[in-house]
Write a protein that holds these residues in place. Sequence first.
Motif, PDB file in Angstrom:
ATOM      1  N   ALA A  66      53.177 -29.324  94.580  1.00 19.66           N
ATOM      2  CA  ALA A  66      54.370 -29.201  95.422  1.00 19.66           C
ATOM      3  C   ALA A  66      55.638 -29.298  94.578  1.00 19.66           C
ATOM      4  N   HIS A  67      55.640 -30.223  93.633  1.00 16.28           N
ATOM      5  CA  HIS A  67      56.808 -30.384  92.761  1.00 16.28           C
ATOM      6  C   HIS A  67      57.097 -29.090  91.991  1.00 16.28           C
ATOM      7  N   TYR A  68      56.065 -28.498  91.405  1.00 19.65           N
ATOM      8  CA  TYR A  68      56.244 -27.257  90.654  1.00 19.65           C
ATOM      9  C   TYR A  68      56.726 -26.117  91.548  1.00 19.65           C
ATOM     10  N   LEU A  69      56.266 -26.086  92.788  1.00 13.92           N
ATOM     11  CA  LEU A  69      56.640 -25.013  93.708  1.00 13.92           C
ATOM     12  C   LEU A  69      57.915 -25.320  94.489  1.00 13.92           C
ATOM     13  N   ASN A  70      58.525 -26.466  94.195  1.00 14.16           N
ATOM     14  CA  ASN A  70      59.759 -26.900  94.848  1.00 14.16           C
ATOM     15  C   ASN A  70      59.602 -26.985  96.368  1.00 14.16           C
ATOM     16  N   GLN A  95      51.372 -16.374  93.450  1.00 11.70           N
ATOM     17  CA  GLN A  95      50.832 -15.214  92.733  1.00 11.70           C
ATOM     18  C   GLN A  95      51.034 -15.386  91.229  1.00 11.70           C
ATOM     19  N   ILE A  96      52.199 -15.867  90.831  1.00 10.83           N
ATOM     20  CA  ILE A  96      52.501 -16.078  89.405  1.00 10.83           C
ATOM     21  C   ILE A  96      51.621 -17.181  88.828  1.00 10.83           C
ATOM     22  N   VAL A  97      51.485 -18.288  89.572  1.00 12.25           N
ATOM     23  CA  VAL A  97      50.657 -19.405  89.098  1.00 12.25           C
ATOM     24  C   VAL A  97      49.199 -18.962  88.987  1.00 12.25           C
ATOM     25  N   LYS A  98      48.738 -18.189  89.943  1.00  9.13           N
ATOM     26  CA  LYS A  98      47.353 -17.701  89.902  1.00  9.13           C
ATOM     27  C   LYS A  98      47.117 -16.859  88.651  1.00  9.13           C
ATOM     28  N   LYS A  99      48.081 -16.026  88.309  1.00  8.00           N
ATOM     29  CA  LYS A  99      47.913 -15.106  87.185  1.00  8.00           C
ATOM     30  C   LYS A  99      48.192 -15.765  85.838  1.00  8.00           C
ATOM     31  N   ALA A 103      52.366 -23.298  83.457  1.00  6.26           N
ATOM     32  CA  ALA A 103      53.260 -23.353  82.298  1.00  6.26           C
ATOM     33  C   ALA A 103      54.412 -22.353  82.425  1.00  6.26           C
ATOM     34  N   VAL A 104      54.167 -21.242  83.052  1.00  6.04           N
ATOM     35  CA  VAL A 104      55.179 -20.194  83.138  1.00  6.04           C
ATOM     36  C   VAL A 104      56.353 -20.586  84.047  1.00  6.04           C
ATOM     37  N   ILE A 105      56.124 -21.529  84.985  1.00  2.00           N
ATOM     38  CA  ILE A 105      57.225 -21.961  85.853  1.00  2.00           C
ATOM     39  C   ILE A 105      57.659 -23.396  85.542  1.00  2.00           C
ATOM     40  N   ALA A 106      57.060 -23.994  84.544  1.00  2.00           N
ATOM     41  CA  ALA A 106      57.397 -25.378  84.188  1.00  2.00           C
ATOM     42  C   ALA A 106      58.704 -25.470  83.459  1.00  2.00           C
TER      43      ALA A 106
END
Length: 106
Positions: A66-70, A95-99, A103-106
């Motif tokens: 939840a924190h990562y997804l705001n 979709q981004i996290v799945k792919k 790390a890509v949104i951290a």
Amino acid sequence: MPKTRYKSAASEAIHSAASDLYDAKVISKKTMREYDELCIEKAPDFDAKAIARIRKDVKVSQAVFAHYLNTSPSTVQQWERGDKKPSGMAARLLQIVKKHGLAVIA
């Protein structure tokens, strides 16, 4: 601003032409929304099991996810129970996290 995802290269070209016509005030906002609907790829639709699987694949708790997804942990719980569906933006993030992983949104 994130790059718009079009259904195809042809859709991108058509949308670009329509956008230019809209900017020139040749077509209405309503017509432009119709072109958006026709040309722009919709956000993916994730069911409860898919959301839980994505979270478990990145090995985090609901609270951390939840924190990562705001969003709130209760929202993630509701998604994973199937009580709620993620919004368009949240679905894109999933979709981004799945792919690519977290790390890509951290």
